[in-house]
Design an enzyme around this catalytic site. Structure first.
Site, mmCIF file in Angstrom:
data_model
loop_
_atom_site.group_PDB
_atom_site.id
_atom_site.type_symbol
_atom_site.label_atom_id
_atom_site.label_comp_id
_atom_site.label_asym_id
_atom_site.label_seq_id
_atom_site.Cartn_x
_atom_site.Cartn_y
_atom_site.Cartn_z
ATOM 1 N N GLU A 252 0.892 -1.180 0.000
ATOM 2 C CA GLU A 252 0.000 0.000 0.000
ATOM 3 C C GLU A 252 0.916 1.212 0.000
ATOM 4 O OE1 GLU A 252 -3.196 -0.119 0.018
ATOM 5 O OE2 GLU A 252 -3.619 -2.161 0.645
ATOM 6 N N CYS A 286 -2.652 9.168 3.024
ATOM 7 C CA CYS A 286 -2.318 8.649 1.691
ATOM 8 C C CYS A 286 -3.382 9.043 0.686
ATOM 9 C CB CYS A 286 -2.155 7.139 1.756
ATOM 10 S SG CYS A 286 -3.556 6.301 2.472
HETATM 11 P P1 NAD Z 1 8.112 4.878 4.743
HETATM 12 O O1 NAD Z 1 8.067 4.149 3.453
HETATM 13 O O2 NAD Z 1 9.294 5.707 5.047
HETATM 14 O O3 NAD Z 1 7.993 3.858 5.977
HETATM 15 C C1 NAD Z 1 6.911 2.950 6.098
HETATM 16 C C2 NAD Z 1 7.354 1.777 6.965
HETATM 17 O O4 NAD Z 1 8.331 1.028 6.244
HETATM 18 C C3 NAD Z 1 8.021 2.173 8.275
HETATM 19 O O5 NAD Z 1 7.638 1.259 9.279
HETATM 20 C C4 NAD Z 1 9.489 2.035 7.964
HETATM 21 O O6 NAD Z 1 10.296 1.826 9.099
HETATM 22 C C5 NAD Z 1 9.483 0.820 7.054
HETATM 23 N N1 NAD Z 1 10.633 0.701 6.164
HETATM 24 C C6 NAD Z 1 11.352 1.701 5.596
HETATM 25 N N2 NAD Z 1 12.320 1.183 4.811
HETATM 26 C C7 NAD Z 1 12.218 -0.164 4.894
HETATM 27 C C8 NAD Z 1 12.930 -1.251 4.305
HETATM 28 N N3 NAD Z 1 13.948 -1.058 3.469
HETATM 29 N N4 NAD Z 1 12.551 -2.512 4.593
HETATM 30 C C9 NAD Z 1 11.503 -2.747 5.416
HETATM 31 N N5 NAD Z 1 10.789 -1.751 6.017
HETATM 32 C C10 NAD Z 1 11.146 -0.483 5.752
HETATM 33 O O7 NAD Z 1 6.755 5.690 4.774
HETATM 34 P P2 NAD Z 1 6.300 6.762 5.852
HETATM 35 O O8 NAD Z 1 7.122 7.987 5.609
HETATM 36 O O9 NAD Z 1 6.259 6.128 7.196
HETATM 37 O O10 NAD Z 1 4.775 7.038 5.402
HETATM 38 C C11 NAD Z 1 4.439 7.937 4.408
HETATM 39 C C12 NAD Z 1 4.197 7.249 3.070
HETATM 40 O O11 NAD Z 1 3.297 6.173 3.225
HETATM 41 C C13 NAD Z 1 3.549 8.178 2.061
HETATM 42 O O12 NAD Z 1 4.105 7.992 0.778
HETATM 43 C C14 NAD Z 1 2.098 7.737 2.045
HETATM 44 O O13 NAD Z 1 1.384 8.037 0.889
HETATM 45 C C15 NAD Z 1 2.251 6.271 2.257
HETATM 46 N N6 NAD Z 1 1.004 5.731 2.786
HETATM 47 C C16 NAD Z 1 0.266 4.888 1.985
HETATM 48 C C17 NAD Z 1 -0.943 4.384 2.433
HETATM 49 C C18 NAD Z 1 -1.764 3.449 1.595
HETATM 50 O O14 NAD Z 1 -2.654 2.804 2.121
HETATM 51 N N7 NAD Z 1 -1.523 3.314 0.309
HETATM 52 C C19 NAD Z 1 -1.401 4.733 3.709
HETATM 53 C C20 NAD Z 1 -0.632 5.588 4.503
HETATM 54 C C21 NAD Z 1 0.579 6.069 4.028
#
Ligand code: NAD
Length: 484
Positions: A252, A286
């Site tokens: 997502e 999001c």
């Molecule tokens: P992010 O991608 O930085 O982090 C999300 C999660 O992934 C965190 O728990 C982080 O620690 C983990 N993570 C980061 N790198 C990783 C890796 N290499 N391997 C495994 N895990 C890893 O996102 P964020 O800054 O926390 O959230 C914002 C983003 O999320 C925005 O782009 C937003 O649009 C998106 N988002 C999408 C939805 C959806 O349902 N499509 C919902 C909410 C947020």
């Protein structure tokens, strides 16, 4: 190390990993920052490979007995868990407000929806589907759990997104490890503690850590499925990491949702809704509307109305009972947004509301002024990128084909909405938009029974509902010859 206490008298000041229903501290701790005050929040565990291995081993050990329970039994546990969360509502509300920078009204709405999600999901079932039934044979399709599932959660909806992965994973018979964002691990750890007082050991576990923790989980051979909510860049990394062990994967990811406003709308009504859906939680949703396309016949009037609506949305910190727009959640996001705001004078974007923050008046907290940009060029950063903050462009359109092309002209495809008094016309437009959710005369509408996810670079697969449940399962074809 300790055992979970009485779930009805939970305290919200100390935080531990939850592994096999034991509260585990780590030799080293870290802390996140309260975005309203920039003060450190309490210490949380910094998990290592050893904690990951222990949690995966406990999840694997718990899996066969959990899988063999009936759906009704597993649903019963989920209902008892929802009751336990409800008994601690005030504590969770305050903690969520502090860690996420959510004004209390917004924090309450997240928790209410998350509870509804738990209870709504508990009613769902994946039934075996009979495909063929002749005199000679039957063929059916069933969905069997993968084993150990991991939910990787972002910081914008730390409770709802975590519980929305947990409920579908465990209802279908998987065991579940929750990895919250390092920016917002607090409510997840407390929910894990509550879960330890409800579920058998190893069924629900929570690990907190820094940026090294996610890769340990995505590479682990004992994990069968991952559901990630996060940015598109992270999605690509997680998909690559899962390839080595062929994990099942739901992604997502980010979006750049558009709203198309037709010339026949009730302007004050629609401006009210769009203003709210765009700036709630400072635009860090999001599926916030991040580009508003308004028909040229009503453009000036609609823009003026939208500016009034957004001006009236109160900005305030986590403790402000009337506020709807809080701070940006963390310094990394704050700095990214400051860079985007700094483009306003450089690119000569016309500002209808707000503008670059005034550094002289900067107090504590990652606050940015709600900002509306008036009809910037389609190729400008504010239109092309997902800002994930309280800044949004309003654009002018004149023909249906043209606006559909412009809305679809992006790598992302999470959600999109069409606003019109002519519902049939709006439905026709909506169905031509390349997005995982399309809405008519609304945006943001969600239900635990309806899947949520994105097209294109906004994701693969969907969470929630039957589709989300299938994401945690392998499909099994069952062939039976009626006679030997
Ligand atoms: P992010 O991608 O930085 O982090 C999300 C999660 O992934 C965190 O728990 C982080 O620690 C983990 N993570 C980061 N790198 C990783 C890796 N290499 N391997 C495994 N895990 C890893 O996102 P964020 O800054 O926390 O959230 C914002 C983003 O999320 C925005 O782009 C937003 O649009 C998106 N988002 C999408 C939805 C959806 O349902 N499509 C919902 C909410 C947020």
């Amino acid at each position: 190390m300790g055992s979970p206490g009485d779930a009805s008298k939970m305290e919200f000041d100390t935080f531990h990993n939850v592994i096999n229903n034991v509260l585990i501290d780590t030799p080293t701790c870290r802390n996140a920052i309260n975005p309203s005050t920039e003060e450190p929040l309490p210490p949380v565990p910094l998990s290592t490979r050893e904690h990951v291995d222990k949690a995966v081993a406990a999840a694997q050990a718990a899996y066969p007995a959990w899988r063999d329970l009936s759906y009704d039994d597993r649903a019963g546990y989920i209902h008892r868990f929802a009751d336990a969360v409800e008994a601690n509502l005030d504590g969770f509300r305050g903690l969520l407000a502090r860690e996420a920078g959510k004004p209390v009204r917004v924090a309450s709405a997240e928790i209410d929806f998350a509870l509804m999600h738990l209870r709504g999901t508990a009613k769902l079932r994946l039934e075996e589907e009979l495909i063929e039934d002749s005199d000679e044979r039957t063929a059916s399709v069933r969905y069997v759990p993968v084993g150990v599932g991991v939910g990787i959660v972002p910081w914008n909806f730390p409770i709802l997104i975590g519980l929305g992965k947990l409920d579908t994973a465990i209802l279908t018979g998987n065991t579940f490890i929750w990895k919250p964002s390092p920016y917002s691990p607090y409510t997840a750890l407390k929910l894990g503690e509550l879960a330890a007082s409800v579920f058998p050991p190893g069924v629900v576990q929570v690990l907190s850590g820094d940026k090294g923790l996610g890769p340990l989980l995505t590479a682990h051979p004992g994990v069968g499925a991952i559901s990630l909510t996060g940015s598109t860049d992270t999605g690509k990394k997680v998909m690559a990491a899962c390839a080595g062990t062929l994990k099942r994967l739901t992604l997502e990811l980010g979006g750049n949702d558009a709203g198309i406003v037709c010339e026949d709308v009730d302007i004050p009504k629609v401006a009210q809704k769009i203003g709210f859906y765009s700036f709630l939680h400072a635009g860090q949703v999001c599926m916030s509307i991040k580009r508003v396309y308004v028909h040229e016949n009503i453009y000036p009037e609609f823009l003026a109305e939208l500016v009034q609506v957004v001006k009236n949305l109160k900005v305030g910190d986590a403790g402000d009972a009337e506020a709807l727009i809080g701070p940006v959640q963390n310094r990394m996001q704050f700095e990214k947004l400051q860079d985007l705001y700094s483009e306003i004078p450089k690119q000569g974007w016309k500002v209808a509301l707000g503008g670059p923050p005034d550094s002289a008046s900067k107090g504590k907290g990652y606050f940015l002024p709600p900002t509306i940009i008036d009809n910037p060029p389609d190729e400008s950063r504010i239109v092309v990128e997902e800002p994930f903050g309280p800044i949004m462009p309003v654009l002018k359109w004149s023909g249906e084909e043209e606006v559909i092309r412009r809305v679809n002209n992006t790598d992302t495809g999470l959600g999109a909405s069409v606003w019109s008094s002519d519902v049939e016309r709006a439905k026709k437009i909506a169905k031509r938009l390349e997005a995982g959710s399309v809405w008519v005369n609304t945006h943001f509408e969600l239900s635990p029974g309806v899947p949520f996810g994105g097209h294109k670079w906004s994701g693969i697969g969907m969470d929630w509902g039957h589709v989300g449940m299938k994401g945690w399962c392998n499909t099994q074809a069952v062939w039976v010859r009626k006679k030997l």
